[in-house]
Motif scaffolding. Structure first.
Motif, PDB file in Angstrom:
ATOM      1  N   LEU A  22      56.385  37.742  51.413  1.00 51.54           N
ATOM      2  CA  LEU A  22      54.900  37.622  51.304  1.00 51.54           C
ATOM      3  C   LEU A  22      54.657  36.884  52.519  1.00 51.54           C
ATOM      4  CD1 LEU A  22      53.709  36.439  48.474  1.00 51.54           C
ATOM      5  CD2 LEU A  22      54.802  38.327  48.890  1.00 51.54           C
ATOM      6  N   TYR A  28      59.591  35.032  45.968  1.00 56.09           N
ATOM      7  CA  TYR A  28      60.062  34.984  45.228  1.00 56.09           C
ATOM      8  C   TYR A  28      61.253  35.715  45.232  1.00 56.09           C
ATOM      9  CZ  TYR A  28      54.707  33.234  44.805  1.00 56.09           C
ATOM     10  OH  TYR A  28      53.988  32.496  44.751  1.00 56.09           O
ATOM     11  N   ILE A  58      58.767  29.484  37.855  1.00 61.26           N
ATOM     12  CA  ILE A  58      57.861  30.234  37.470  1.00 61.26           C
ATOM     13  C   ILE A  58      57.724  31.594  36.300  1.00 61.26           C
ATOM     14  CG2 ILE A  58      56.289  30.361  39.275  1.00 61.26           C
ATOM     15  CD1 ILE A  58      56.690  32.232  40.908  1.00 61.26           C
ATOM     16  N   THR A  60      57.218  35.373  34.860  1.00 61.57           N
ATOM     17  CA  THR A  60      56.909  36.423  34.794  1.00 61.57           C
ATOM     18  C   THR A  60      56.013  35.552  36.151  1.00 61.57           C
ATOM     19  OG1 THR A  60      57.257  36.830  32.866  1.00 61.57           O
ATOM     20  CG2 THR A  60      55.889  38.333  34.469  1.00 61.57           C
ATOM     21  N   VAL A  61      55.850  36.549  36.911  1.00 63.62           N
ATOM     22  CA  VAL A  61      54.559  36.624  37.963  1.00 63.62           C
ATOM     23  C   VAL A  61      54.444  38.181  38.656  1.00 63.62           C
ATOM     24  CG1 VAL A  61      55.852  36.656  40.192  1.00 63.62           C
ATOM     25  CG2 VAL A  61      54.170  35.630  40.135  1.00 63.62           C
ATOM     26  N   PHE A  62      53.047  38.484  38.752  1.00 67.66           N
ATOM     27  CA  PHE A  62      52.647  40.016  39.410  1.00 67.66           C
ATOM     28  C   PHE A  62      52.166  39.650  40.586  1.00 67.66           C
ATOM     29  CE2 PHE A  62      48.878  41.747  40.383  1.00 67.66           C
ATOM     30  CZ  PHE A  62      48.904  42.895  39.995  1.00 67.66           C
ATOM     31  N   ILE A  63      52.375  40.041  41.423  1.00 63.35           N
ATOM     32  CA  ILE A  63      52.639  39.650  43.229  1.00 63.35           C
ATOM     33  C   ILE A  63      51.759  41.007  43.516  1.00 63.35           C
ATOM     34  CG2 ILE A  63      53.883  39.552  45.463  1.00 63.35           C
ATOM     35  CD1 ILE A  63      55.943  38.749  44.085  1.00 63.35           C
ATOM     36  N   ARG A  64      50.423  40.584  43.968  1.00 64.69           N
ATOM     37  CA  ARG A  64      49.158  42.064  45.122  1.00 64.69           C
ATOM     38  C   ARG A  64      50.243  42.090  45.592  1.00 64.69           C
ATOM     39  NH1 ARG A  64      45.038  43.008  47.189  1.00 64.69           N
ATOM     40  NH2 ARG A  64      43.532  44.074  45.965  1.00 64.69           N
ATOM     41  N   THR A  67      49.903  41.188  50.042  1.00 64.18           N
ATOM     42  CA  THR A  67      50.429  40.257  50.600  1.00 64.18           C
ATOM     43  C   THR A  67      52.102  40.573  50.721  1.00 64.18           C
ATOM     44  OG1 THR A  67      51.391  39.433  48.449  1.00 64.18           O
ATOM     45  CG2 THR A  67      48.641  39.324  49.123  1.00 64.18           C
TER      46      THR A  67
ATOM     47  N   MET B  19      47.120  31.402  35.941  1.00 68.82           N
ATOM     48  CA  MET B  19      46.899  30.577  37.211  1.00 68.82           C
ATOM     49  C   MET B  19      47.047  31.721  37.732  1.00 68.82           C
ATOM     50  SD  MET B  19      49.558  28.727  38.428  1.00 68.82           S
ATOM     51  CE  MET B  19      50.489  27.342  36.951  1.00 68.82           C
ATOM     52  N   ASP B  21      46.452  32.285  42.180  1.00 65.90           N
ATOM     53  CA  ASP B  21      46.405  31.683  43.695  1.00 65.90           C
ATOM     54  C   ASP B  21      45.591  33.328  44.416  1.00 65.90           C
ATOM     55  OD1 ASP B  21      47.751  29.739  41.826  1.00 65.90           O
ATOM     56  OD2 ASP B  21      49.902  29.691  43.443  1.00 65.90           O
ATOM     57  N   LYS B  23      44.077  33.486  48.907  1.00 64.46           N
ATOM     58  CA  LYS B  23      44.463  33.492  49.950  1.00 64.46           C
ATOM     59  C   LYS B  23      44.102  32.262  50.548  1.00 64.46           C
ATOM     60  CE  LYS B  23      45.179  38.421  50.957  1.00 64.46           C
ATOM     61  NZ  LYS B  23      44.815  39.286  50.829  1.00 64.46           N
ATOM     62  N   ASN B  24      42.863  31.402  49.933  1.00 67.74           N
ATOM     63  CA  ASN B  24      42.214  30.637  50.379  1.00 67.74           C
ATOM     64  C   ASN B  24      43.202  29.347  49.916  1.00 67.74           C
ATOM     65  OD1 ASN B  24      41.225  30.458  48.375  1.00 67.74           O
ATOM     66  ND2 ASN B  24      39.771  30.717  48.604  1.00 67.74           N
ATOM     67  N   ARG B  27      43.289  27.767  42.849  1.00 63.03           N
ATOM     68  CA  ARG B  27      43.857  28.278  42.369  1.00 63.03           C
ATOM     69  C   ARG B  27      43.082  28.388  40.698  1.00 63.03           C
ATOM     70  NH1 ARG B  27      49.441  25.609  40.663  1.00 63.03           N
ATOM     71  NH2 ARG B  27      50.539  26.760  42.348  1.00 63.03           N
ATOM     72  N   TYR B  28      42.592  29.293  40.419  1.00 67.24           N
ATOM     73  CA  TYR B  28      42.308  29.570  39.111  1.00 67.24           C
ATOM     74  C   TYR B  28      42.825  29.242  37.498  1.00 67.24           C
ATOM     75  CZ  TYR B  28      38.212  29.146  41.925  1.00 67.24           C
ATOM     76  OH  TYR B  28      37.236  29.184  43.676  1.00 67.24           O
ATOM     77  N   ILE B  68      43.430  37.536  45.899  1.00 60.21           N
ATOM     78  CA  ILE B  68      44.534  36.753  44.818  1.00 60.21           C
ATOM     79  C   ILE B  68      46.048  37.511  45.772  1.00 60.21           C
ATOM     80  CG2 ILE B  68      45.210  37.439  42.679  1.00 60.21           C
ATOM     81  CD1 ILE B  68      43.127  38.435  41.313  1.00 60.21           C
ATOM     82  N   ILE B  69      46.715  36.521  45.512  1.00 59.12           N
ATOM     83  CA  ILE B  69      48.360  36.557  45.641  1.00 59.12           C
ATOM     84  C   ILE B  69      49.001  36.965  44.671  1.00 59.12           C
ATOM     85  CG2 ILE B  69      49.561  35.532  47.337  1.00 59.12           C
ATOM     86  CD1 ILE B  69      47.759  33.962  48.319  1.00 59.12           C
ATOM     87  N   ILE B  70      49.333  35.779  43.405  1.00 57.05           N
ATOM     88  CA  ILE B  70      49.892  36.040  42.628  1.00 57.05           C
ATOM     89  C   ILE B  70      48.956  35.344  41.494  1.00 57.05           C
ATOM     90  CG2 ILE B  70      52.127  35.538  43.825  1.00 57.05           C
ATOM     91  CD1 ILE B  70      51.981  32.846  42.659  1.00 57.05           C
ATOM     92  N   ILE B  71      49.450  36.614  39.889  1.00 55.00           N
ATOM     93  CA  ILE B  71      49.010  35.946  38.337  1.00 55.00           C
ATOM     94  C   ILE B  71      50.828  35.311  38.306  1.00 55.00           C
ATOM     95  CG2 ILE B  71      47.876  36.326  37.162  1.00 55.00           C
ATOM     96  CD1 ILE B  71      46.191  38.713  38.153  1.00 55.00           C
ATOM     97  N   THR B  72      50.407  33.761  37.809  1.00 57.86           N
ATOM     98  CA  THR B  72      51.347  34.007  36.515  1.00 57.86           C
ATOM     99  C   THR B  72      50.921  33.046  34.876  1.00 57.86           C
ATOM    100  OG1 THR B  72      51.666  31.718  37.463  1.00 57.86           O
ATOM    101  CG2 THR B  72      53.067  32.935  38.734  1.00 57.86           C
TER     102      THR B  72
END
Lengths: 74, 74, 74, 74, 74, 74, 74
Positions: A22, A28, A58, A60-64, A67, B19, B21, B23-24, B27-28, B68-72
């Motif tokens: 990224l 990843y 981690i 499973t991960v979704f990557i936008r 990036t 979760m 993550d 770019k800034n 994390r939420y 958004i960068i990643i969602i896990t």
């Protein structure tokens, strides 16, 4: 092969391990489960690295896609 | 599974904790309520973290996809 | 709820107070009057904050969507 | 030649070695296997360079188009 | 009001004075003459400010939408 | 001339030498062979400059449009 | 005037001198020959300025729209 497209060649890595680098120096490594035309990617059994150092498992991960810089076989 | 797409796999996390993550370095973590093709996301019962430290409980949060960068899974 | 979309959930905040956080560390709190698919937003009776400090009352404000990170109930 | 387009001329480099320079000062040299209108590119037998120094052999690499600055014959 | 859109509300400021804040810390105050869906904006009788300080009178100014953060009544 | 468009005027430079300035302070001078609506450009017999200093002869070069600032006759 | 659009008002400056300010602190002053919906612009008899200082006469210049901040009559 004259007519092959990048997403077709990416398709050959489906269900295989790939390395996704990224823009923020995160990497990843995991099994390539899904991707789309925006190069959004989903990996399974993934591990996260930062500047070459392993950070965490981690799952499973979704990557936008916007990036991502490169994807290579792992 | 050959044909699965990233948003399909994201759909499997609906109503579960994820979760997100950004770019800034924010994390939420919260329950995934909604998302769309731009990867705009809505979480319920969310907590905000900055550089790994909990900042505040924020209830429902709309997150713009391009941050958004990643969602896990959380 | 399986099919809800982020803009649908945002619609539940119409005419209610929301907090809009921007990429430049500005925050606007006001009544959500309008929004569109680009997440352009209009707030009424808005107040502007910078790094958590109140700066000014600005009445109605049009916020361009690409500068927005998150929107939460206020 | 009056009507030639950039992707047509890029097509003349198919299956030949090219040098791809990215915005992050990385360079990839390899055989051009595939590309599309977003300038997403796949190279085979590729080598990675950073600031002019060879880093690693990476075999096949998928490069996301928005990170590319220039492509030249190698 | 349930259905109002941001550009509709912006339309209410046509031929009135508005304040346009840009990402580069410039601000333009002038009469809103025209705008479009990209939020490109034209002001008449405009004055330019930088970091809160008046710089020059510039008459008519075309402002490219992607540089705009917020627009407020002046 | 009332109706001329930027790409029409660029077309008048086809097969002539042009200077292409990029966002990263690189400049390429060469013969304009091809361009498209994204302002992707191909130059032949090109030379690369960095901060005004000649770096190398690179023959044909494909330049991705989103990195370009200006194009002028050379 | 209720219905005027930014590109319509820009059209009134055709064949007149305009000042084009870019995101990289460059400014170009010249006769507006052509523009399109991306705000790509061509100026004739143009002069280039950097941080307010004249740098060079460049004749005709094609300016990519996404680098432009404002356009004003010169």
């Amino acid at each position: 092969m004259e007519e092959s497209r990048p997403l077709d060649t990416l398709n050959q890595s489906r269900n295989k391990n790939v390395m996704v680098d990224l823009k923020n120096n995160y990497r990843y490594i995991g099994k390539l489960i899904a991707f789309d035309i925006h190069v959004n990617v989903v990996l399974a059994d993934a591990t996260e690295y930062y500047n070459g150092e392993e950070k965490r498992k981690i799952g499973t991960v979704f990557i936008r896609g916007d990036t991502i810089i490169i994807i290579t076989p792992a």
